[in-house]
Design a protein around this motif. Structure first.
Motif, PDB file in Angstrom:
ATOM      1  N   GLY A  89       0.814  -1.209   0.000  1.00  0.00           N
ATOM      2  CA  GLY A  89       0.000   0.000   0.000  1.00  0.00           C
ATOM      3  C   GLY A  89       0.845   1.255   0.000  1.00  0.00           C
ATOM      4  O   GLY A  89       0.552   2.223  -0.710  1.00  0.00           O
ATOM      5  N   HIS A 119       2.759   1.817  -3.436  1.00  0.00           N
ATOM      6  CA  HIS A 119       1.832   2.302  -4.463  1.00  0.00           C
ATOM      7  C   HIS A 119       1.504   3.774  -4.236  1.00  0.00           C
ATOM      8  O   HIS A 119       1.462   4.572  -5.175  1.00  0.00           O
ATOM      9  CB  HIS A 119       0.547   1.470  -4.450  1.00  0.00           C
ATOM     10  CG  HIS A 119       0.661   0.161  -5.163  1.00  0.00           C
ATOM     11  ND1 HIS A 119       1.105   0.050  -6.460  1.00  0.00           N
ATOM     12  CD2 HIS A 119       0.385  -1.109  -4.753  1.00  0.00           C
ATOM     13  CE1 HIS A 119       1.097  -1.220  -6.826  1.00  0.00           C
ATOM     14  NE2 HIS A 119       0.681  -1.942  -5.803  1.00  0.00           N
ATOM     15  N   ASN A 147      -7.780  -5.081   5.878  1.00  0.00           N
ATOM     16  CA  ASN A 147      -7.808  -4.058   4.833  1.00  0.00           C
ATOM     17  C   ASN A 147      -6.888  -2.896   5.201  1.00  0.00           C
ATOM     18  O   ASN A 147      -7.236  -1.727   5.030  1.00  0.00           O
ATOM     19  CB  ASN A 147      -9.243  -3.571   4.619  1.00  0.00           C
ATOM     20  CG  ASN A 147     -10.129  -4.660   4.054  1.00  0.00           C
ATOM     21  OD1 ASN A 147      -9.700  -5.446   3.212  1.00  0.00           O
ATOM     22  ND2 ASN A 147     -11.361  -4.735   4.523  1.00  0.00           N
ATOM     23  N   ASP A 149      -4.210  -1.876   3.815  1.00  0.00           N
ATOM     24  CA  ASP A 149      -3.765  -1.055   2.690  1.00  0.00           C
ATOM     25  C   ASP A 149      -4.760   0.064   2.398  1.00  0.00           C
ATOM     26  O   ASP A 149      -4.375   1.209   2.146  1.00  0.00           O
ATOM     27  CB  ASP A 149      -3.533  -1.914   1.449  1.00  0.00           C
ATOM     28  CG  ASP A 149      -4.665  -2.879   1.162  1.00  0.00           C
ATOM     29  OD1 ASP A 149      -5.542  -3.069   2.033  1.00  0.00           O
ATOM     30  OD2 ASP A 149      -4.677  -3.450   0.058  1.00  0.00           O
ATOM     31  N   GLU A 150      -6.061  -0.239   2.469  1.00  0.00           N
ATOM     32  CA  GLU A 150      -7.082   0.779   2.228  1.00  0.00           C
ATOM     33  C   GLU A 150      -7.122   1.802   3.355  1.00  0.00           C
ATOM     34  O   GLU A 150      -7.214   3.013   3.112  1.00  0.00           O
ATOM     35  CB  GLU A 150      -8.454   0.111   2.080  1.00  0.00           C
ATOM     36  CG  GLU A 150      -8.557  -0.839   0.898  1.00  0.00           C
ATOM     37  CD  GLU A 150      -9.889  -1.557   0.864  1.00  0.00           C
ATOM     38  OE1 GLU A 150     -10.810  -1.129   1.600  1.00  0.00           O
ATOM     39  OE2 GLU A 150     -10.011  -2.542   0.118  1.00  0.00           O
ATOM     40  N   VAL A 151      -7.066   1.311   4.600  1.00  0.00           N
ATOM     41  CA  VAL A 151      -7.088   2.206   5.758  1.00  0.00           C
ATOM     42  C   VAL A 151      -5.869   3.121   5.745  1.00  0.00           C
ATOM     43  O   VAL A 151      -5.962   4.327   5.996  1.00  0.00           O
ATOM     44  CB  VAL A 151      -7.123   1.383   7.065  1.00  0.00           C
ATOM     45  CG1 VAL A 151      -7.035   2.298   8.281  1.00  0.00           C
ATOM     46  CG2 VAL A 151      -8.386   0.537   7.129  1.00  0.00           C
ATOM     47  N   ASN A 182      -4.014   4.008   3.133  1.00  0.00           N
ATOM     48  CA  ASN A 182      -4.077   4.979   2.042  1.00  0.00           C
ATOM     49  C   ASN A 182      -4.987   6.150   2.379  1.00  0.00           C
ATOM     50  O   ASN A 182      -4.709   7.290   1.992  1.00  0.00           O
ATOM     51  CB  ASN A 182      -4.535   4.300   0.750  1.00  0.00           C
ATOM     52  CG  ASN A 182      -3.375   3.839  -0.105  1.00  0.00           C
ATOM     53  OD1 ASN A 182      -2.874   4.577  -0.934  1.00  0.00           O
ATOM     54  ND2 ASN A 182      -2.928   2.617   0.121  1.00  0.00           N
ATOM     55  N   ASP A 183      -6.062   5.886   3.108  1.00  0.00           N
ATOM     56  CA  ASP A 183      -6.943   6.970   3.541  1.00  0.00           C
ATOM     57  C   ASP A 183      -6.198   7.920   4.473  1.00  0.00           C
ATOM     58  O   ASP A 183      -6.294   9.148   4.345  1.00  0.00           O
ATOM     59  CB  ASP A 183      -8.172   6.387   4.238  1.00  0.00           C
ATOM     60  CG  ASP A 183      -9.153   7.460   4.680  1.00  0.00           C
ATOM     61  OD1 ASP A 183      -9.700   8.164   3.809  1.00  0.00           O
ATOM     62  OD2 ASP A 183      -9.365   7.604   5.901  1.00  0.00           O
ATOM     63  N   ASP A 232      -3.553   9.929   2.442  1.00  0.00           N
ATOM     64  CA  ASP A 232      -4.180  11.009   1.668  1.00  0.00           C
ATOM     65  C   ASP A 232      -4.393  12.242   2.543  1.00  0.00           C
ATOM     66  O   ASP A 232      -4.090  13.372   2.145  1.00  0.00           O
ATOM     67  CB  ASP A 232      -5.525  10.546   1.095  1.00  0.00           C
ATOM     68  CG  ASP A 232      -5.376   9.730  -0.184  1.00  0.00           C
ATOM     69  OD1 ASP A 232      -4.390   9.958  -0.911  1.00  0.00           O
ATOM     70  OD2 ASP A 232      -6.236   8.871  -0.447  1.00  0.00           O
TER      71      ASP A 232
END
Length: 346
Positions: free
Chosen positions: A57, A60, A269, A271-273, A275-276, A279
């Motif tokens: 994550g 990327h 999850n 990678d999603e957490v 990335n949030d 950001d």
């Protein structure tokens, strides 16, 4: 797991072999602009699980946003502390810099006398429930209790269940152990036995012992693996012994493409957490000092292996229908949500 992820894991493995053990810090992406430094857990990369998922994550995100990225892989906690101090005192050439410490084992490094860090710098500590960290230090926690409870409930018709864990003093896996045991006991009335591979963090990097332990278990056992890189030894045994009746839950990522004896996987999850969070950090919009979530928040999930019956050679009578594992998921999902809420509201 798709081809892109397999390629990335292969790339990470190559990167790890290109640097000697003494070369702790590796610069993987360009060296100007905002920067991210990652200190991995002492389990290091290459476990096809938690560490790799985190770094995938991050790499990327760094590539997409043209950030500088460095990796530190400490051999132990003392070396990680040294890397932390170096990062704090180092002159910053970036407009903003983030240090990610990817393990709960580093929580004790943030004591009351933790030095003040430059305003351009922030720290993100994984797997910590602390909300009173020093200025500039943020924490993130993936709550595994509910999803682990669901995994235990789904295994309730299995005659014997075992938790193979790295060591007894890791707060993160202890919550997962409690969840699995409680789910299994509530649904079946039976106790899932815990087997520790070591008294310390060495249990995370000993797949040979995990293989031997798995080999010694009954042929109708269900295994809930919580041993990091050592989990590879468990999966290796069931992969090599195609006629075994042992079932193993996938851990951290969807393991169904690799292991035929995996009816479902507990998926983080992260990678999603992450990335949030990244950001918001990049945009300067971080509000909460602490971020946490579990099964009900989508931070952690359980994924049923839809192709399970297409690949297995032997099976037990109790799960001989194609939709068995999905039915067990549907049956116990809400009770797992309720158990998670009840546990964390104590």
């Amino acid at each position: 797991m798709n081809k892109q992820r397999i390629l990335l894991i292969s790339l990470l493995s190559v990167l790890l072999t290109l640097f000697s053990c003494d070369d702790r810090e590796r610069h993987l992406v360009r060296q100007s602009g905002p920067s991210i430094t990652v200190i991995t857990s002492t389990g290091n990369l290459g476990d096809n699980g938690y560490n790799d998922l985190i770094f995938e994550g991050i790499i990327h995100f760094a590539t997409k946003n043209d950030l500088s990225l460095s990796l530190v892989s400490p051999k132990d906690k003392q070396e990680a502390q040294g890397a932390l101090q170096e990062w704090i005192t180092a002159r910053s050439y970036s407009e903003k810099s983030l240090l990610i410490m990817a393990s709960s084992e580093y929580e004790t490094l943030f004591t009351s006398n933790f030095p003040e860090i430059d305003k351009s710098k922030n720290v993100l500590l994984f797997e910590s429930d602390k909300k009173d960290m020093p200025e500039g230090v943020f924490t993130l926690s993936l709550r595994r209790y509910g999803a682990s409870y669901l995994c235990g409930s789904m295994a309730s018709e299995c005659p014997e269940a075992y938790v193979i864990a790295a060591c007894p003093n890791d707060s993160t896996i202890n919550l997962a152990i409690k969840g699995f045991q409680q789910g299994y006991k509530t649904a079946s009335g039976k106790i899932a036995e815990i087997i520790y591979l070591s008294d310390d963090a060495d249990g995370y990097s000993n797949p040979e012992d995990a293989y031997s332990v798995t080999k010694s278990l009954p042929d109708n056992a269900f295994i809930f693996p919580l041993a990091g890189g050592s989990n590879n030894g468990i999966y290796k045994f069931v992969r090599e012994n195609m006629f075994t009746g042992i079932l193993v839950a996938g851990m951290d990522v969807d393991c169904s493409p690799f292991y035929t004896r995996t009816p479902y996987s507990l998926i983080l999850n992260i990678d999603e957490v992450l990335n949030d969070f990244l950001d918001k950090w990049l945009e300067g919009k971080i509000v909460d000092k602490h971020t946490e979530g579990g099964l009900s928040d989508g931070f952690v999930n359980v994924n049923v292996n839809s192709t399970f019956f297409e690949n297995i050679i032997v099976w037990e009578e109790y799960y001989d229908s194609v939709d068995y594992w999905q039915r067990m998921y549907d049956k116990y999902y809400q009770s797992a949500i309720d158990a998670e809420r009840s546990y964390y509201e104590k």
